[in-house]
Design a protein around this motif. Structure first.
Motif, PDB file in Angstrom:
ATOM      1  N   CYS A 197       0.864  -1.225  -0.143  1.00  0.00           N
ATOM      2  CA  CYS A 197       0.284  -0.132   0.019  1.00  0.00           C
ATOM      3  C   CYS A 197       0.838   1.268   0.102  1.00  0.00           C
ATOM      4  CB  CYS A 197      -0.765   0.089   1.283  1.00  0.00           C
ATOM      5  SG  CYS A 197      -2.037   1.528   1.387  1.00  0.00           S
TER       6      CYS A 197
ATOM      7  N   LYS B 256      -0.594   4.269   0.561  1.00  0.00           N
ATOM      8  CA  LYS B 256      -0.953   5.390   1.559  1.00  0.00           C
ATOM      9  C   LYS B 256      -0.287   5.373   3.013  1.00  0.00           C
ATOM     10  CE  LYS B 256      -4.760   5.604  -1.277  1.00  0.00           C
ATOM     11  NZ  LYS B 256      -4.600   6.647  -2.331  1.00  0.00           N
ATOM     12  N   ARG B 257      -0.491   6.231   3.670  1.00  0.00           N
ATOM     13  CA  ARG B 257       0.202   6.402   4.944  1.00  0.00           C
ATOM     14  C   ARG B 257      -0.958   6.617   5.858  1.00  0.00           C
ATOM     15  NH1 ARG B 257       2.762   3.749   2.772  1.00  0.00           N
ATOM     16  NH2 ARG B 257       5.103   3.610   2.104  1.00  0.00           N
ATOM     17  N   CYS B 258      -2.117   5.810   6.134  1.00  0.00           N
ATOM     18  CA  CYS B 258      -2.997   6.343   7.161  1.00  0.00           C
ATOM     19  C   CYS B 258      -2.238   6.174   8.687  1.00  0.00           C
ATOM     20  CB  CYS B 258      -4.136   5.383   6.959  1.00  0.00           C
ATOM     21  SG  CYS B 258      -5.003   5.264   5.264  1.00  0.00           S
TER      22      CYS B 258
ATOM     23  N   TYR C 150      -2.900   5.298  11.482  1.00  0.00           N
ATOM     24  CA  TYR C 150      -3.363   4.463  12.355  1.00  0.00           C
ATOM     25  C   TYR C 150      -2.844   2.976  11.869  1.00  0.00           C
ATOM     26  CZ  TYR C 150      -6.925   3.820   8.957  1.00  0.00           C
ATOM     27  OH  TYR C 150      -7.744   4.074   7.742  1.00  0.00           O
ATOM     28  N   CYS C 151      -2.069   2.869  10.863  1.00  0.00           N
ATOM     29  CA  CYS C 151      -2.112   1.622  10.090  1.00  0.00           C
ATOM     30  C   CYS C 151      -0.551   0.938  10.005  1.00  0.00           C
ATOM     31  CB  CYS C 151      -2.858   1.721   8.754  1.00  0.00           C
ATOM     32  SG  CYS C 151      -2.581   0.149   7.811  1.00  0.00           S
TER      33      CYS C 151
ATOM     34  N   VAL D  33       0.066  -1.421   8.096  1.00  0.00           N
ATOM     35  CA  VAL D  33       0.218  -2.255   6.686  1.00  0.00           C
ATOM     36  C   VAL D  33       1.342  -1.631   5.810  1.00  0.00           C
ATOM     37  CG1 VAL D  33      -0.968  -2.825   4.639  1.00  0.00           C
ATOM     38  CG2 VAL D  33      -1.973  -3.187   6.568  1.00  0.00           C
ATOM     39  N   PRO D  34       1.436  -0.487   5.500  1.00  0.00           N
ATOM     40  CA  PRO D  34       2.693  -0.159   4.675  1.00  0.00           C
ATOM     41  C   PRO D  34       4.038  -0.603   5.272  1.00  0.00           C
ATOM     42  CG  PRO D  34       1.099   1.695   4.927  1.00  0.00           C
ATOM     43  CD  PRO D  34       0.757   0.697   5.685  1.00  0.00           C
TER      44      PRO D  34
ATOM     45  N   GLN E  11      -4.917  -4.467  -0.777  1.00  0.00           N
ATOM     46  CA  GLN E  11      -4.866  -3.617   0.439  1.00  0.00           C
ATOM     47  C   GLN E  11      -5.605  -2.447   0.049  1.00  0.00           C
ATOM     48  OE1 GLN E  11      -2.282  -5.539   1.884  1.00  0.00           O
ATOM     49  NE2 GLN E  11      -3.687  -5.613   3.594  1.00  0.00           N
ATOM     50  N   THR E  12      -5.446  -2.021  -1.303  1.00  0.00           N
ATOM     51  CA  THR E  12      -6.356  -0.979  -1.850  1.00  0.00           C
ATOM     52  C   THR E  12      -6.729  -1.462  -3.246  1.00  0.00           C
ATOM     53  OG1 THR E  12      -4.192   0.232  -2.498  1.00  0.00           O
ATOM     54  CG2 THR E  12      -5.292   1.158  -0.613  1.00  0.00           C
TER      55      THR E  12
ATOM     56  N   HIS F  99     -10.343   1.737  -1.419  1.00  0.00           N
ATOM     57  CA  HIS F  99     -10.016   2.998  -0.641  1.00  0.00           C
ATOM     58  C   HIS F  99     -10.914   4.183  -1.541  1.00  0.00           C
ATOM     59  CE1 HIS F  99      -7.996   6.900   0.449  1.00  0.00           C
ATOM     60  NE2 HIS F  99      -7.567   5.975   1.544  1.00  0.00           N
TER      61      HIS F  99
ATOM     62  N   ARG G  88      -6.348  10.469   5.766  1.00  0.00           N
ATOM     63  CA  ARG G  88      -7.045   9.356   4.765  1.00  0.00           C
ATOM     64  C   ARG G  88      -7.179  10.140   3.445  1.00  0.00           C
ATOM     65  NH1 ARG G  88      -8.016   4.373   4.956  1.00  0.00           N
ATOM     66  NH2 ARG G  88     -10.155   4.264   4.143  1.00  0.00           N
TER      67      ARG G  88
HETATM   68  S1  SF4 Z   1      -5.632   1.742   6.222  1.00  0.00           S
HETATM   69 FE1  SF4 Z   1      -5.734   0.585   4.076  1.00  0.00          FE
HETATM   70  S2  SF4 Z   1      -5.212   2.512   2.935  1.00  0.00           S
HETATM   71 FE2  SF4 Z   1      -4.480   3.148   4.735  1.00  0.00          FE
HETATM   72  S3  SF4 Z   1      -2.503   2.578   4.969  1.00  0.00           S
HETATM   73 FE3  SF4 Z   1      -3.530   0.967   5.754  1.00  0.00          FE
HETATM   74  S4  SF4 Z   1      -3.866  -0.616   3.927  1.00  0.00           S
HETATM   75 FE4  SF4 Z   1      -3.247   1.489   3.153  1.00  0.00          FE
END
Ligand code: SF4
Length: 457
Positions: free
Chosen positions: A170, A172-174, A176-177, A179-180, A214-215, A249, A288
Motif C-alpha cells: 500500500c 497510502k500512509r494512514c 493508524y495503520c 500495513v505499509p 490492500q487498496t 479506498h 485518509r
Molecule cells: S488503512 Fe488501508 S489504505 Fe490506509 S495505509 Fe492501511 S492498508 Fe493502506
C-alpha cells in the motif's frame, strides 16, 4: 474483517513431516496461508490439525490490532511449554508480525525457530528444511516485493470459491495503520498473470473469485489500467459467475471501475469502502486523503450508477482528539449512508504506525467503549430495518456451509454479500440455490429454498 481464524489444513497424504499451519487475520492472510501450504506440499510436507503430532507449527500472523498479536504471543507461550518435552518441534512465525518485529521476536521467544515476512513466503519450505536439519534460528524479512503467487490448486479450501491476489502492499500512509510497514509499497500484478490464474481456478471448479488487495481499487494504476478493465475480462470467462473485490479506498474509486461494475453482470453488488470517520478533523489526522463530504459524494455517484449496490464500512472510534462532535458526525454518516455491514473498532496505538508516539491517545477507554456500543446499536437498528424491507424477496445464494447454530440449516451469500440462512443439507455446498427471505433479525437474514425462481411469485 480481521477476526482470527484457523485455516483447515489440507489432509496429510505424502508421508512427509507434518506441519500444523494456522492462519490469523484477513482474507489476504488466508490466501497467503494457501500459498504457504502449496509451497510446503511441493517440498514434501504433510499437514495436521493437532499440536501433538506436528513436526512443525507455523503461524501466518496479523499485526493490524493488538488482539491479533496477543493471540499469537499466547500461542507461542503454549508452544514454549510443549517444546520442553519435544525439543525437535520447529516453530515459525510468518507474515505481518514477522515483517514488523523481525529478529526481536526470536529474542523474545527462545522457542521460536524462524520468522519469515510477508514477502518471504516462497522461502518458507527451505527455511523449515534448514531449521529441522541444522537446528539453526533464522530471520527472513527482506523478500522481493514481486512475490510469486504460484499456487497449488490441491490445497484450495473451497471448491467453488477462491481468493486471488491482484496486488500487494500500500502506498497510502494512514496514520493508524501498520500495513505499509508490514507489506511494503504497492505492487500490482500484471493482467495476463491474473487472468491466467483465474482461468486455472475456473477450470478447477471455481465459480466465484474474490480479488484481493490492500487498496484493491488502485490496481493497475502504475500501467494505466483500472480494476474495471479486469471486470470486463472476467465477464468473458466462461464458467465464472461472480467476481468480488476487497478492500477499496474511497479516493481510488474511478469512473472506469464504477462503469464496469454497473455493466458487468458478474460483478458483486457489494463494495467494502471504509470511511473510518465522519469528521474532517479526524480524517485529516488519520491522513485518509478525503473529507466526509467527498465520501458522501462518492457514495452518491456509486448508487446512481449501480442502484442495488451495498456498502460495507470500517469505523474507528476514539482516534486521538476525537471529540463528542466528531463522534456525532460519524454517527450521522453511518445513519445517512446505511451500510449493509459495518465493522467498528476502538482505536489503540500500534507500534510502527505514524500515529504511534506522534498523537496522544487521549480518548478514555470508557468513552471509546461507549461510542463503540452506540455505533453497534445503530448498525443493528439499520440492519433490522433493511432486513425487514427485504421480506419476500428471492435471492440467488452460493451455498458456503452448515450453520454453526443449527446443523439442519445451511448458509451462503447473495450477490450483495449478505449472509443468508435457510433449511438444507450439506449436499448443497458450492451450489447456487434460490432463497425466499422470510423472518429475519438484525444479525441474520433467513428464508426458505425456492425450487424455481420463475414461479417464486
Ligand atoms: S488503512 Fe488501508 S489504505 Fe490506509 S495505509 Fe492501511 S492498508 Fe493502506
Amino acid at each position: 474483517m480481521n477476526d482470527a481464524v484457523l485455516s483447515p489444513p489440507p489432509p496429510g497424504t505424502q508421508g512427509g513431516p507434518k506441519v500444523l499451519l494456522e492462519v490469523f487475520g484477513c482474507q489476504m492472510n488466508k490466501l497467503d496461508g494457501e500459498l504457504v501450504a502449496g509451497a510446503l506440499r511441493k517440498a514434501g510436507y504433510d499437514f495436521t490439525d493437532r499440536d501433538e503430532e506436528a513436526d512443525a507449527v507455523l503461524m501466518v500472523t496479523c499485526s493490524i490490532r493488538d488482539q491479533a498479536e496477543h493471540r499469537v504471543h499466547s500461542h507461542l507461550g503454549e508452544l514454549a511449554v510443549l517444546k520442553r518435552s519435544r525439543p525437535e518441534l520447529a516453530v515459525g512465525v510468518l507474515g505481518c508480525m514477522a515483517s514488523r518485529e523481525g529478529s526481536a521476536l526470536l529474542q523474545r521467544w527462545p522457542a521460536l525457530d524462524f520468522v519469515a515476512g510477508t514477502r518471504d513466503f516462497p522461502k518458507v519450505a527451505s527455511l523449515l528444511d534448514e531449521v529441522r536439519a541444522d537446528r539453526v534460528r533464522l530471520v527472513a524479512v527482506d523478500g522481493d516485493p514481486r512475490v510469486s503467487e504460484e499456487r497449488d490448486l490441491a490445497v484450495r479450501p473451497h471448491r467453488a470459491r477462491a481468493f486471488l491476489t491482484v496486488m500487494r502492499g500500500c502506498d497510502k500512509r494512514c496514520t493508524y495503520c501498520v500495513v505499509p510497514r508490514t507489506r511494503g509499497f504497492e505492487v500490482s500484478r500484471p493482467m495476463h498473470e491474473i487472468l491466467d490464474e483465474a482461468k486455472r481456478l475456473v477450470d478447477d471448479g471455481v465459480t466465484e473469485i474474490t480479488l484481493l488487495g490492500q487498496t484493491v481499487n488502485a490496481w493497475g494504476r502504475a500501467f494505466g489500467s483500472s480494476l474495471g478493465d479486469l471486470f470486463h475480462e472476467f465477464e468473458r470467462l466462461d464458467g465464472l459467475r461472480r467476481v468480488r473485490f476487497t478492500t477499496s479506498h474511497p479516493e481510488e474509486m474511478d469512473e472506469r471501475l464504477v462503469a464496469a461494475m454497473a455493466a458487468c453482470r458478474k460483478a458483486g453488488l457489494f463494495l467494502h469502502l471504509p470511511p473510518q470517520s465522519g469528521s474532517d478533523a479526524v480524517l485529516r489526522r488519520m491522513a485518509r486523503g478525503y473529507t466526509a463530504a467527498r465520501y458522501r459524494e462518492i457514495v452518491q455517484q456509486l448508487r446512481e450508477a449501480i442502484p442495488f449496490v451495498q456498502l460495507g464500512a470500517d469505523i474507528i472510534v476514539g482516534f486521538p482528539g476525537e471529540s463528542e462532535d466528531d463522534f456525532e458526525l460519524t454517527y450521522q454518516l453511518m445513519e445517512d449512508v446505511r451500510f449493509s455491514q459495518a465493522f467498528v473498532f476502538r482505536y489503540s496505538p500500534r507500534p510502527g504506525t505514524p500515529a504511534f508516539g506522534a498523537l496522544v491517545d487521549d480518548v478514555p477507554d470508557d468513552v471509546k467503549r461507549a461510542r463503540l456500543a452506540t455505533l453497534l446499536d445503530l448498525q443493528a437498528r439499520l440492519a433490522s430495518e433493511r432486513h425487514a424491507s427485504m421480506h419476500g424477496e428471492v435471492h440467488e445464494v452460493l451455498v458456503e456451509g452448515t450453520s454453526r447454530r443449527d446443523s439442519r440449516r445451511m448458509f451462503g451469500r447473495n450477490l450483495a454479500f449478505d449472509r443468508i440462512v435457510f433449511p438444507g443439507d450439506p449436499s448443497l455446498v458450492d451450489e447456487y440455490v434460490h432463497v425466499r427471505l422470510g423472518e429475519s433479525t438484525a444479525l441474520t437474514l433467513a428464508g426458505e429454498l425456492v425450487a424455481d425462481p420463475a414461479f417464486a411469485g
